[in-house]
Design a protein around this motif. Structure first.
Motif, PDB file in Angstrom:
ATOM      1  N   THR A   1      19.352  37.286  70.269  1.00  0.00           N
ATOM      2  CA  THR A   1      18.829  36.736  71.506  1.00  0.00           C
ATOM      3  C   THR A   1      18.734  35.219  71.406  1.00  0.00           C
ATOM      4  O   THR A   1      18.252  34.703  70.424  1.00  0.00           O
TER       5      THR A   1
ATOM      6  N   SER B   1      14.688  43.632  71.138  1.00  0.00           N
ATOM      7  CA  SER B   1      15.622  43.858  72.245  1.00  0.00           C
ATOM      8  C   SER B   1      15.752  45.343  72.557  1.00  0.00           C
ATOM      9  O   SER B   1      15.873  45.725  73.715  1.00  0.00           O
TER      10      SER B   1
ATOM     11  N   ASP C   1      11.305  37.719  75.875  1.00  0.00           N
ATOM     12  CA  ASP C   1      11.702  37.795  74.470  1.00  0.00           C
ATOM     13  C   ASP C   1      11.584  36.355  73.949  1.00  0.00           C
ATOM     14  O   ASP C   1      11.807  35.416  74.699  1.00  0.00           O
TER      15      ASP C   1
ATOM     16  N   VAL D   1      20.451  41.881  75.097  1.00  0.00           N
ATOM     17  CA  VAL D   1      21.411  41.987  74.004  1.00  0.00           C
ATOM     18  C   VAL D   1      20.746  42.615  72.782  1.00  0.00           C
ATOM     19  O   VAL D   1      19.692  42.171  72.338  1.00  0.00           O
TER      20      VAL D   1
HETATM   21 MG   LIG Z   1      16.970  40.662  70.141  1.00  0.00          MG
END
Ligand SMILES: [Mg+2]
Ligand SMILES: Nc1nc2c(ncn2[C@@H]2O[C@H](COP(=O)(O)OP(=O)(O)OP(=O)(O)O)[C@@H](O)[C@H]2O)c(=O)[nH]1
Ligand SMILES: [Zn+2]
Length: 305
Positions: A211, A183, A226, A196
């Motif tokens: 996440t 992240s 992600d 986040v």
């Molecule tokens: Mg993350």
């Protein structure tokens, strides 16, 4: 009537790409650069077809900001966990320190990507931390001949330009264990996205945000996702004899092995073992192949009990 139109103003369905899916809604980024909240035609469920984040779709607009997904284009690839369609490449992210990368974990995750037939690059993060440079040198010896490799730090900015260039015009999935800095990387590569970041508190491990849902972001001239859940990918349905193919340099030596059905474990005269003995195959790679092979054999044995 704008509010109930099933078609675009030119009468044809429109194209877009699903960038996120939350509780039955698909968020489609459209050709005219809007985000539309769409439902899927009931037909999809009837036919047992699923829609995935990353899918290219055709939709009928409904009002200004909604729509109905009519069709899905053929996928060029499917990442299994988390399910994302049309990923061009996977970036496996590891931190050189805090936590230090485990080579078995790395080779196993690389094998997961190889098994899914996706191309792969390695990112080593937190190169600003003490001791990182020495670990990095060891990693480079083994992996630089095998995969594109990036050494990064969001603290110093090292390696970020190279990554940006690598990701241009591609759909890239970022995968890695919790806390390695995915992240944080995304936050630097895609500054205006809401990403986040989990700050590990010095006093307690609680209150950490990680996440959760899968979402495509625009960034680096491409799209990025992600991938929470990637590490739960399972080899439960794998065949032991397939594992050698997921260690790409080992597979090259294996092609020279004259024993049919050889798993390159202990046979005298095995070409893989010869390469290992000659030092052309890294000790860690061979050991990790054997370890993954053992895991797969165990999983397979369980299938029949
Ligand atoms: Mg993350
Ligand atoms: N020193 C240093 N710390 C970093 C770097 N990148 C990330 N961190 C720290 O590592 C911790 C974890 O980073 P995240 O970006 O949340 O990791 P993540 O991979 O997204 O973790 P999950 O969301 O749990 O999967 C945070 O405390 C970051 O500040 C870096 O380049 N250098
Ligand atoms: Zn062999």
């Amino acid at each position: 009537m704008a509010g109930t139109d099933k078609r675009g103003s030119d009468g044809f369905p429109k194209k877009g790409r699903i960038i996120k899916a939350i509780s039955g809604f698909y968020y489609v980024y459209t050709e005219d650069e809007l985000l539309r909240q769409c439902r899927a035609r009931g037909l999809f469920k009837l036919k047992g077809l699923s829609l995935l984040v990353g899918d290219y779709v055709t939709y009928s607009p409904v009002g200004e900001r909604e729509g109905v997904i009519e069709e899905v284009a053929k996928r060029s690839s499917v990442l299994v966990r988390p399910p994302v369609a049309n990923v061009d490449q996977v970036l496996l992210v590891f931190s050189v320190q805090e936590p230090a990368v485990t080579l078995f974990q790395l080779d196993k995750m690389a094998a997961m990507v190889e098994r899914q037939g996706l191309s792969l690059a390695l990112v080593f993060t937190k190169t600003d931390l003490p001791g990182a440079q020495a670990s990095l040198a060891d990693l480079m010896r083994v992996y630089e001949p095998l995969y594109p490799m990036f050494a990064t730090s969001v603290k110093t900015g090292a390696g970020l330009d190279g990554l940006v260039a690598y990701m241009a015009q591609k759909t890239t999935a970022l995968a890695g264990l919790s806390g390695v800095g995915k992240s944080s990387l995304l936050g630097h590569l895609v500054p205006d996205a809401t990403v986040v970041t989990g700050e590990v508190s010095k006093r307690s491990q609680r209150g950490r945000h990680t996440t959760r849902h899968v979402e495509l972001f625009f960034g680096c001239g491409g799209m990025i996702v992600d991938t929470p859940g990637f590490s739960q990918y399972s080899f439960a349905d794998a065949e032991p004899e397939d594992a050698q193919a997921w260690f790409r340099e080992l597979a090259v030596y294996a092609a020279d092995c004259e024993f049919r059905g050889c798993l390159h474990e202990s046979e005298q005269g095995c070409a893989v073992r010869a390469a290992r003995a000659a030092g052309s195959l890294a000790q860690s790679r061979y050991a990790n192949y054997l370890q993954l092979l053992a895991e797969i054999k165990q999983l397979k044995a369980k299938r029949y009990t």
